[in-house]
Design an enzyme around this catalytic site. Structure first.
Site, PDB file in Angstrom:
ATOM      1  N   HIS A  36      -5.681  34.840  23.732  1.00  0.00           N
ATOM      2  CA  HIS A  36      -4.519  35.637  23.397  1.00  0.00           C
ATOM      3  C   HIS A  36      -3.527  35.714  24.553  1.00  0.00           C
ATOM      4  O   HIS A  36      -2.472  36.320  24.430  1.00  0.00           O
ATOM      5  CB  HIS A  36      -4.985  37.041  23.001  1.00  0.00           C
ATOM      6  N   CYS A  37      -3.835  35.101  25.705  1.00  0.00           N
ATOM      7  CA  CYS A  37      -2.960  35.305  26.868  1.00  0.00           C
ATOM      8  C   CYS A  37      -2.207  34.047  27.276  1.00  0.00           C
ATOM      9  O   CYS A  37      -0.986  33.978  27.151  1.00  0.00           O
ATOM     10  CB  CYS A  37      -3.783  35.809  28.040  1.00  0.00           C
ATOM     11  N   ILE A  38      -2.942  33.048  27.776  1.00  0.00           N
ATOM     12  CA  ILE A  38      -2.289  31.919  28.449  1.00  0.00           C
ATOM     13  C   ILE A  38      -1.363  31.117  27.511  1.00  0.00           C
ATOM     14  O   ILE A  38      -0.290  30.694  27.940  1.00  0.00           O
ATOM     15  CB  ILE A  38      -3.333  30.998  29.123  1.00  0.00           C
TER      16      ILE A  38
ATOM     17  N   ASP B  58       1.673  34.372  26.611  1.00  0.00           N
ATOM     18  CA  ASP B  58       2.429  35.212  27.545  1.00  0.00           C
ATOM     19  C   ASP B  58       3.612  34.512  28.220  1.00  0.00           C
ATOM     20  O   ASP B  58       4.669  35.126  28.381  1.00  0.00           O
ATOM     21  CB  ASP B  58       1.496  35.790  28.623  1.00  0.00           C
TER      22      ASP B  58
END
Ligand SMILES: NC(=O)c1ccc[n+]([C@@H]2O[C@H](COP(=O)([O-])OP(=O)(O)OC[C@H]3O[C@@H](n4cnc5c(N)ncnc54)[C@H](O)[C@@H]3O)[C@@H](O)[C@H]2O)c1
Length: 444
Positions: free
Chosen positions: A274-276, A279
């Site tokens: 869910h991040c890299i 974001d």
């Protein structure tokens, strides 16, 4: 009626009650941390399934032990609810809801907006509201604050508002939520001090106060963009060295012997989680408003996004070279559906993309993942939902033409996998310790 001046005392003697909105990978560990520090905690989630699991003392996240959630349920200091009207009961409110991208790959702020509206509806004097969700610089100030102030109460005077990014790395056994320093920015000094006092009470690694909420938001994006760019670099180096017959894994292993100036990042089948993958685009989107180009970040995104197609091409080449056959009709056993090792999270997993790409070429794809029994309906790849992991007995029973290692879960017996497979495409160097049949393994 409590006042913002009372918060320090309420935190100090643990009389403050803590509300956590969004009980997922970020929110649930924070609930446990605040509870362990002695606070009364109320967990809020729009998903009734999570609430009933917590009421029953069960964990729904693999790396969070049911003993911990069981103790929570038994303690008399915890409640879980879908009822957002109870938000007024909490002295400190942490927002841990999703911040994904829309279909047009722009920030999808609807969860933060809805949550802010829910808080505003029962906002009262003396509350401290902290956003933890990852987001673009300016969110707390320009999006959350106006919604909260529409209640008639003022930030800094009636209630306090801060931003502190969650830096959790799910599955990391060395650093859990409470062992990672908390970066804290406040809408004013009283908000920052109160938020720091709270995090110092629930974590052991201390706080890193920064000038304001936008700076704290930028810190989190910087950390994740740093990872995205470096992963893109090693992914590109992998293609270069592969064409020269040089093993990138051996190169990295040797390079990391340098005691300074180098930090290892590893290639893979594409970004996940869910991040890299998400974001960096929060920052590129915001930068457009300021007429600033973000070519470097976009380029890293392009390189990383191209990896699944590269893996499929490589797999096709090896089938052709070794067995004189194409991908059409080939039985591909995909090992690991989760986006990274030892976790049960498939969000943005490259395995989903790889399955779609392989099937578009006519391959017959099955998967094995000890932590993903079935693919749940998610925001992406709805067409794959309901598919089940094949049992390990079928994996070692053979019957597939090629095994494609996408996720290097530690629980897999890689020697047995290699023995049972005519060909293994290993995108993670998971087979590094396998001695027999190395001729079947291709590091891709
Ligand atoms: N997962 C990670 O490793 C990680 C690490 C650092 C930061 N983050 C950031 O933290 C935030 C949360 O991520 P996550 O992985 O915990 O997400 P998640 O999907 O695991 O959990 C979010 C929870 O929020 C709930 N929710 C959604 N809308 C809601 C609403 N309106 N009211 C109440 N509950 C609602 C969902 O049901 C879900 O349980 C995101 O901004 C993410 O980028 C995640």
């Amino acid at each position: 009626m409590s006042k913002i001046e009372d918060l320090g005392g309420l935190i100090g003697d643990r009389r403050a009650s803590v509300g956590v909105i969004g009980l997922g990978y970020v929110g649930l560990p924070l609930v446990l941390a605040a509870h362990a520090a002695g606070f009364h905690v109320i967990g809020f989630d729009s998903d009734p399934e999570k609430i009933s699991r917590l009421d029953a003392g069960e964990s729904y996240i693999r790396h969070i032990d049911s003993d911990a959630t069981g103790a929570l349920a038994q303690s008399g200091r915890f409640a879980a609810t879908t009822d957002m009207q109870r938000l007024g009961e909490a002295d400190i409110v942490l927002i841990c809801v999703p911040t994904p991208l829309t279909v047009n790959r722009e920030p999808d702020m609807r969860y933060v907006e809805l949550t802010s509206q829910a808080i505003a509806a029962s906002l009262r004097a003396g509350q401290l509201v902290i956003l933890e969700s990852t987001t673009y610089p300016g969110t707390t100030e320009d999006l959350v604050k106006p919604v909260l102030e529409a209640s008639g109460l003022k930030s800094g005077t009636d209630f306090l508002l801060a931003y502190s990014p969650e830096r959790e790395d799910p599955g990391n056994i060395d650093y859990g939520t409470t062992q990672i320093p908390k970066v804290v920015g406040g809408d004013g000094e009283p908000a920052r001090s109160a938020a720091c006092a709270f995090y110092e009470a629930i974590t052991s690694a201390g706080t890193v106060p920064v000038t304001d909420t936008s700076t704290a938001e930028a810190v989190k994006l910087t950390e994740n963009i740093f990872r995205s760019v470096n992963i893109a670099l090693v992914n590109e180096l992998k293609l270069v060295y592969d064409s020269m017959g040089i093993d990138i894994w051996e190169v990295i292993e040797a390079a990391k012997s340098k005691p300074f100036g180098y930090m290892p990042f590893y290639p893979g089948p594409g970004l996940g989680g869910h991040c890299i993958p998400i974001d960096p685009f929060y920052l590129t989107w915001k930068a457009r408003e300021f007429d600033v180009a973000t070519r470097f970040i976009e380029l890293a995104g392009e390189v990383n996004t191209a990896m699944p197609a590269h893996i499929v091409a490589r797999l096709g080449e090896e089938l052709d070279k070794r067995f004189a056959r194409g991908l059409n009709g080939a039985k591909v056993l995909l090992m690991g559906m989760a986006y990274k090792k030892n976790v049960d999270d498939i969000r943005e997993s490259p395995a989903l993309k790889l399955t779609s790409l392989l099937e578009a070429r006519g391959a017959v794809v099955s998967f094995h993942d000890p932590y993903i029994g079935v693919i749940q309906t998610g925001r992406e790849h709805a067409e794959l939902s309901g598919r089940e992991s094949v049992p390990w007995a079928d994996v070692v029973g053979g019957g597939h033409d090629v095994a494609l290692i996408v996720t290097d879960h530690d629980a897999i017996d890689y020697a047995a996998l290699v023995a049972a497979s005519p060909l293994v495409i290993d995108t993670r160097n998971a087979t590094r310790a396998v001695v027999d049949h190395r001729e079947k393994i291709v590091l891709a």
